[in-house]
Motif scaffolding. Structure first.
Motif, short mmCIF file in Angstrom:
data_model
loop_
_atom_site.label_atom_id
_atom_site.label_comp_id
_atom_site.label_asym_id
_atom_site.label_seq_id
_atom_site.Cartn_x
_atom_site.Cartn_y
_atom_site.Cartn_z
N ALA A 8 -7.64 29.55 -7.55
CA ALA A 8 -7.34 28.70 -8.70
C ALA A 8 -8.49 28.69 -9.70
O ALA A 8 -8.28 28.69 -10.92
CB ALA A 8 -7.03 27.29 -8.23
N GLN A 12 -7.87 30.76 -13.77
CA GLN A 12 -7.40 29.59 -14.52
C GLN A 12 -6.48 29.97 -15.67
O GLN A 12 -5.73 29.13 -16.17
CB GLN A 12 -8.59 28.78 -15.03
CG GLN A 12 -9.42 28.17 -13.92
CD GLN A 12 -10.57 27.34 -14.43
OE1 GLN A 12 -10.48 26.72 -15.48
NE2 GLN A 12 -11.67 27.32 -13.68
N HIS A 15 -0.68 31.11 -15.76
CA HIS A 15 0.19 29.96 -15.99
C HIS A 15 1.59 30.15 -15.41
O HIS A 15 2.47 29.33 -15.64
CB HIS A 15 0.29 29.65 -17.49
CG HIS A 15 -1.02 29.27 -18.10
ND1 HIS A 15 -1.65 28.07 -17.84
CD2 HIS A 15 -1.86 29.95 -18.93
CE1 HIS A 15 -2.79 28.02 -18.50
NE2 HIS A 15 -2.95 29.16 -19.17
N THR A 17 4.26 30.76 -12.03
CA THR A 17 4.50 29.88 -10.89
C THR A 17 3.46 30.04 -9.78
O THR A 17 3.29 29.14 -8.96
CB THR A 17 5.91 30.09 -10.30
OG1 THR A 17 6.06 31.44 -9.89
CG2 THR A 17 6.98 29.73 -11.32
N SER A 19 0.48 29.72 -10.18
CA SER A 19 -0.50 28.66 -10.44
C SER A 19 -0.13 27.37 -9.70
O SER A 19 -0.98 26.52 -9.48
CB SER A 19 -0.63 28.39 -11.94
OG SER A 19 0.55 27.80 -12.46
N VAL A 20 1.14 27.23 -9.33
CA VAL A 20 1.59 26.08 -8.54
C VAL A 20 1.39 26.37 -7.06
O VAL A 20 1.12 25.46 -6.25
CB VAL A 20 3.07 25.77 -8.83
CG1 VAL A 20 3.52 24.50 -8.10
CG2 VAL A 20 3.32 25.63 -10.32
N GLN A 45 -2.07 18.07 -8.25
CA GLN A 45 -2.42 19.21 -9.10
C GLN A 45 -1.26 20.19 -9.20
O GLN A 45 -0.98 20.74 -10.27
CB GLN A 45 -3.67 19.91 -8.57
CG GLN A 45 -4.14 21.04 -9.47
CD GLN A 45 -5.33 21.79 -8.91
OE1 GLN A 45 -5.63 21.70 -7.73
NE2 GLN A 45 -6.00 22.54 -9.76
N ALA A 46 -0.57 20.43 -8.08
CA ALA A 46 0.58 21.33 -8.09
C ALA A 46 1.66 20.79 -9.04
O ALA A 46 2.27 21.56 -9.79
CB ALA A 46 1.13 21.49 -6.68
N ARG A 48 1.21 18.86 -11.66
CA ARG A 48 0.74 19.05 -13.04
C ARG A 48 0.91 20.51 -13.47
O ARG A 48 1.31 20.78 -14.60
CB ARG A 48 -0.72 18.62 -13.17
CG ARG A 48 -0.94 17.13 -13.12
CD ARG A 48 -2.34 16.76 -13.61
NE ARG A 48 -3.39 17.42 -12.85
CZ ARG A 48 -3.94 16.94 -11.74
NH1 ARG A 48 -3.52 15.77 -11.23
NH2 ARG A 48 -4.90 17.61 -11.11
N ARG A 49 0.58 21.42 -12.57
CA ARG A 49 0.72 22.84 -12.89
C ARG A 49 2.19 23.21 -13.11
O ARG A 49 2.50 24.05 -13.95
CB ARG A 49 0.13 23.70 -11.77
CG ARG A 49 -1.37 23.60 -11.62
CD ARG A 49 -2.10 24.38 -12.71
NE ARG A 49 -3.53 24.27 -12.60
CZ ARG A 49 -4.31 25.14 -11.97
NH1 ARG A 49 -3.77 26.20 -11.37
NH2 ARG A 49 -5.61 24.98 -11.94
N ARG A 50 3.08 22.58 -12.34
CA ARG A 50 4.51 22.86 -12.50
C ARG A 50 4.96 22.50 -13.91
O ARG A 50 5.73 23.23 -14.54
CB ARG A 50 5.32 22.07 -11.47
CG ARG A 50 6.83 22.22 -11.59
CD ARG A 50 7.33 23.60 -11.31
NE ARG A 50 7.12 23.99 -9.93
CZ ARG A 50 7.33 25.22 -9.46
NH1 ARG A 50 7.76 26.18 -10.28
NH2 ARG A 50 7.11 25.50 -8.19
N VAL A 53 3.98 25.29 -16.39
CA VAL A 53 4.31 26.69 -16.06
C VAL A 53 4.86 27.43 -17.28
O VAL A 53 5.71 26.91 -18.01
CB VAL A 53 5.33 26.75 -14.90
CG1 VAL A 53 6.06 28.09 -14.87
CG2 VAL A 53 4.65 26.51 -13.57
#
Length: 199
Positions: A8, A12, A15, A17, A19-20, A45-46, A48-50, A53
């Motif tokens: 991660a 960075q 972006h 999936t 990243s999730v 965090q997962a 937020r990343r979702r 995406v």
């Protein structure tokens, strides 16, 4: 956990999936280590990343290179189960039911027999929290009926998790619980026969 965090940190700019997937992996690893706070932070965090995406080239390839919401749900439930949380009347219990429903359709593009088996084992453990032994058997039966060739290490480990939970359940002395524990004890992948070396 180290590898998920490193991935991660180093990517960075990704972006898609995947990243999730990284914080979801971190959450499960933290739960295995008993780090409830770390697991909760990774789950958040997962999520937020979702929300952020943006599908990328890996998502376009599809298959194992994507991490759809259904898999995120499965990982989140497993994180809670590994932490010893959840019962059928809780949010984790409802999510465990949803995960099994999501992975019960082999025609779904994200389906994998290992994910279905893992989701079913998680639901079995959740049901044991409420001493729902019959419900535990119902959740686990399709896993125990898998042919030996499909019993990979991940599935066997998940089944053993149910075995341990049965050992701590108030129902552990019942005939049904003893039979189920014995069946799980015998549950193992088929080891391919050793091939003879040429002489």
């Amino acid at each position: 956990m180290f590898h998920a965090r490193r991935g991660a940190a180093e990517y960075q700019q990704v972006h898609g999936t995947v990243s999730v997937w990284l914080p979801s992996l971190e959450a499960r690893a933290a739960a295995l280590l008993g780090d409830a706070a770390g697991a909760a932070a990774a789950v958040e965090q997962a999520a937020r990343r979702r929300e952020a995406v943006e599908p990328d080239d890996l998502d376009e390839l599809g298959g194992l290179l994507t991490f759809p919401p259904q898999k995120e749900l499965y990982y989140r439930v497993e994180t809670q189960v590994l932490l010893g949380q959840g019962a059928t009347g809780t949010a984790t219990g409802a999510a465990a039911e949803q995960a099994v429903a999501a992975f019960s359709n082999p025609d779904a593009p994200y389906w994998a027999f290992g994910d279905e088996a893992g989701a079913r084992c998680n639901l079995a453990v959740v049901r044991l929290h409420d001493d729902e032994l019959d419900g535990t058997v119902d959740a686990l039966r399709p896993v125990l009926d898998l042919p030996p060739a499909q019993r990979n290490r991940g599935i066997v480990v998940s089944a053993q998790r149910v075995h341990r939970a049965l050992g701590h359940s108030p129902a552990r002395t019942s005939h049904l619980a003893r039979e189920l524990r014995e069946e799980i004890t015998q549950y193992a992948p088929t080891t391919p026969p050793a091939t003879a070396l040429p002489r």
